[in-house]
Design an enzyme around this catalytic site. Structure first.
Site, PDB file in Angstrom:
ATOM      1  NE  ARG A 160       9.939  16.708  14.515  1.00 22.00           N
ATOM      2  CZ  ARG A 160      10.817  17.113  15.441  1.00 22.00           C
ATOM      3  NH1 ARG A 160      12.009  16.579  15.504  1.00 22.00           N
ATOM      4  NH2 ARG A 160      10.518  18.062  16.285  1.00 22.00           N
ATOM      5  N   GLY A 209      22.237   9.870  13.028  1.00 16.02           N
ATOM      6  CA  GLY A 209      21.486  10.096  11.798  1.00 16.02           C
ATOM      7  C   GLY A 209      22.128  11.064  10.838  1.00 16.02           C
ATOM      8  NE  ARG A 216       9.914  18.859  11.507  1.00 16.86           N
ATOM      9  CZ  ARG A 216      10.501  19.555  12.479  1.00 16.86           C
ATOM     10  NH1 ARG A 216      11.807  19.544  12.582  1.00 16.86           N
ATOM     11  NH2 ARG A 216       9.803  20.269  13.331  1.00 16.86           N
ATOM     12  CG  HIS A 217      11.975  13.513   9.192  1.00 18.04           C
ATOM     13  ND1 HIS A 217      11.440  12.622  10.074  1.00 18.04           N
ATOM     14  CD2 HIS A 217      12.706  14.400   9.919  1.00 18.04           C
ATOM     15  CE1 HIS A 217      11.836  12.937  11.292  1.00 18.04           C
ATOM     16  NE2 HIS A 217      12.592  14.019  11.242  1.00 18.04           N
ATOM     17  CG  HIS A 258      20.829  15.367  19.005  1.00 14.86           C
ATOM     18  ND1 HIS A 258      21.401  16.511  18.522  1.00 14.86           N
ATOM     19  CD2 HIS A 258      19.556  15.367  18.549  1.00 14.86           C
ATOM     20  CE1 HIS A 258      20.506  17.170  17.829  1.00 14.86           C
ATOM     21  NE2 HIS A 258      19.375  16.495  17.817  1.00 14.86           N
ATOM     22  N   GLY A 259      23.788  14.529  17.264  1.00 18.42           N
ATOM     23  CA  GLY A 259      24.881  15.372  16.784  1.00 18.42           C
ATOM     24  C   GLY A 259      26.232  14.695  16.641  1.00 18.42           C
ATOM     25  CD  GLU A 282      19.150   7.752  21.872  1.00 18.84           C
ATOM     26  OE1 GLU A 282      18.567   6.661  21.702  1.00 18.84           O
ATOM     27  OE2 GLU A 282      19.384   8.545  20.954  1.00 18.84           O
ATOM     28  NE  ARG A 285      13.615  18.330  -7.008  1.00 20.00           N
ATOM     29  CZ  ARG A 285      14.443  18.220  -8.048  1.00 20.00           C
ATOM     30  NH1 ARG A 285      14.285  17.252  -8.908  1.00 20.00           N
ATOM     31  NH2 ARG A 285      15.410  19.084  -8.202  1.00 20.00           N
ATOM     32  CG  ASP A 317      14.366  10.578  11.406  1.00 17.74           C
ATOM     33  OD1 ASP A 317      13.764   9.495  11.268  1.00 17.74           O
ATOM     34  OD2 ASP A 317      14.502  11.144  12.513  1.00 17.74           O
ATOM     35  CG  HIS A 318      17.913  14.074   8.154  1.00 19.97           C
ATOM     36  ND1 HIS A 318      16.862  14.974   8.208  1.00 19.97           N
ATOM     37  CD2 HIS A 318      18.463  14.078   9.389  1.00 19.97           C
ATOM     38  CE1 HIS A 318      16.810  15.506   9.411  1.00 19.97           C
ATOM     39  NE2 HIS A 318      17.760  14.973  10.151  1.00 19.97           N
ATOM     40  CB  THR A 373      17.198  18.432  15.261  1.00 18.43           C
ATOM     41  OG1 THR A 373      17.399  17.079  15.690  1.00 18.43           O
ATOM     42  CG2 THR A 373      18.216  19.330  15.956  1.00 18.43           C
ATOM     43  CB  THR A 374      15.116  15.858  19.412  1.00 14.55           C
ATOM     44  OG1 THR A 374      14.438  15.201  18.344  1.00 14.55           O
ATOM     45  CG2 THR A 374      14.387  15.628  20.710  1.00 14.55           C
ATOM     46  CG  ASN A 424      17.560   9.077  12.845  1.00 11.77           C
ATOM     47  OD1 ASN A 424      17.054   9.372  11.771  1.00 11.77           O
ATOM     48  ND2 ASN A 424      17.060   9.486  13.997  1.00 11.77           N
ATOM     49  CD  GLU A 452      14.684   9.041  17.693  1.00 13.94           C
ATOM     50  OE1 GLU A 452      14.320  10.148  17.264  1.00 13.94           O
ATOM     51  OE2 GLU A 452      15.854   8.702  17.737  1.00 13.94           O
ATOM     52  CG  HIS A 500      11.504  11.597  15.675  1.00 10.91           C
ATOM     53  ND1 HIS A 500      12.116  12.710  16.191  1.00 10.91           N
ATOM     54  CD2 HIS A 500      10.257  11.567  16.220  1.00 10.91           C
ATOM     55  CE1 HIS A 500      11.281  13.327  17.011  1.00 10.91           C
ATOM     56  NE2 HIS A 500      10.141  12.651  17.035  1.00 10.91           N
TER      57      HIS A 500
HETATM   58  N1  PXP Z   1      18.594  10.017  19.094  1.00  6.43           N
HETATM   59  C1  PXP Z   1      17.461  10.724  19.252  1.00  6.43           C
HETATM   60  C2  PXP Z   1      16.574  10.377  20.401  1.00  6.43           C
HETATM   61  C3  PXP Z   1      17.103  11.753  18.356  1.00  6.43           C
HETATM   62  O1  PXP Z   1      15.967  12.442  18.534  1.00  6.43           O
HETATM   63  C4  PXP Z   1      17.959  12.010  17.264  1.00  6.43           C
HETATM   64  C5  PXP Z   1      17.604  13.089  16.289  1.00  6.43           C
HETATM   65  O2  PXP Z   1      16.425  12.807  15.646  1.00  6.43           O
HETATM   66  C6  PXP Z   1      19.111  11.218  17.112  1.00  6.43           C
HETATM   67  C7  PXP Z   1      19.416  10.253  18.064  1.00  6.43           C
HETATM   68  C8  PXP Z   1      20.050  11.399  15.951  1.00  6.43           C
HETATM   69  O3  PXP Z   1      20.627  12.654  15.970  1.00  6.43           O
HETATM   70  P1  PXP Z   1      21.520  13.106  14.734  1.00  6.43           P
HETATM   71  O4  PXP Z   1      20.634  13.130  13.529  1.00  6.43           O
HETATM   72  O5  PXP Z   1      21.982  14.468  15.131  1.00  6.43           O
HETATM   73  O6  PXP Z   1      22.634  12.119  14.593  1.00  6.43           O
END
Ligand code: PXP
Length: 238
Positions: free
Chosen positions: A45, A213, A49-50, A191-192, A150, A18, A9-10, A99-100, A7, A69, A43
């Site tokens: 959103r 991510g 935001r990202h 997630h996480g 998921e 910036r 996103d970040h 976050t989600t 992922n 996503e 994702h």
């Molecule tokens: N899967 C889903 C469905 C998510 O919404 C996210 C967070 O955006 C992730 C995976 C990745 O989570 P993390 O950034 O905590 O690894």
């Protein structure tokens, strides 16, 4: 074979800080694929935001296996269909959350989600639902006709990080993964997660895909410093 979805996103979060073009999510996505990722997750959103619409456009055109996503509404569904990603994962979205925070409320939004999944399935996009580890939500997911679930691993990851007893949560995930697989749903985890969580969850045979991510991007920033500093020091030495 278990797959890894990275992922990014970040990467966009960092770029947006910036308002410029660096770091570039498309470049990072290609690098991630080069180094062994099996797919790229973004994702889009609703508050953008990202990841932005333009990122989605570029990533869709780049022919990278893309997992998009989106929140469960028709506006986001239309954006997804227009860009034709390989996979779509429906997630809950709250404006104020960092976050989600949890899985979808399938009981409450059943009809709407069913319709969105039907339209995405018709377009031959692989569909997935981001759910909490409960048998009830797996039964709903099957009835809704999603291809995959998921499982939200946020709680498990949190317990592991805080060195608390995580066995009850892990068993819940194992039970759900086993049940989902037995009724024909492909099981993903998200997630996480970090090194320790993936090590533990890799033993759950039914989990076929890990979507990670924040930790991967954070680790890349941390351990990637060596090369950048070396290069800059060389430049300023004159
Ligand atoms: N899967 C889903 C469905 C998510 O919404 C996210 C967070 O955006 C992730 C995976 C990745 O989570 P993390 O950034 O905590 O690894």
């Amino acid at each position: 074979m278990k797959r890894l979805g990275v992922n990014i996103d970040h990467v966009a979060t960092l770029r947006n800080a910036r308002g410029g073009l660096h770091p570039n999510p498309l470049f990072v996505a290609k690098e991630a694929m080069k180094f062994g990722a099996d797919s790229i997750t973004i994702h889009l959103r609703e508050d953008r935001r990202h990841i932005k619409d333009n990122d989605l456009k570029k990533l869709s055109k780049a022919k990278i296996p893309l997992n998009l996503e989106i929140a469960c509404n028709f506006k986001m569904m239309k954006i997804a269909i227009k860009n034709n990603p390989n996979f779509v994962c429906l997630v809950p979205e709250k404006r104020q959350e960092i976050t989600t925070e949890g899985g979808l409320n399938l009981a409450k939004y059943y009809k709407k989600i069913e319709l969105i999944i039907k339209k995405l399935n018709n377009k031959k996009i692989r569909t997935s639902l981001f759910i909490n580890p409960t048998i009830k939500d797996i039964i709903y997911s099957k009835k809704i006709n999603a291809n995959c679930v998921e499982i939200h691993t946020g709680r498990l990851s949190d317990l592991i990080k805080k060195k608390k007893n995580y066995l009850t949560e892990l068993n819940k995930i194992k039970k759900c993964a086993y049940f989902a697989d037995s009724i024909g749903l492909e099981v993903h985890a998200g997630h996480g997660m970090d090194y320790k969580t993936t090590e533990i969850l890799s033993k759950v045979n039914e989990i076929k895909e890990f979507n990670i991510g924040h930790f991967i991007i954070g680790e890349a920033v941390s351990i990637g410093l060596k090369r950048v500093i070396k290069k800059i020091k060389k430049n300023i030495k004159n």
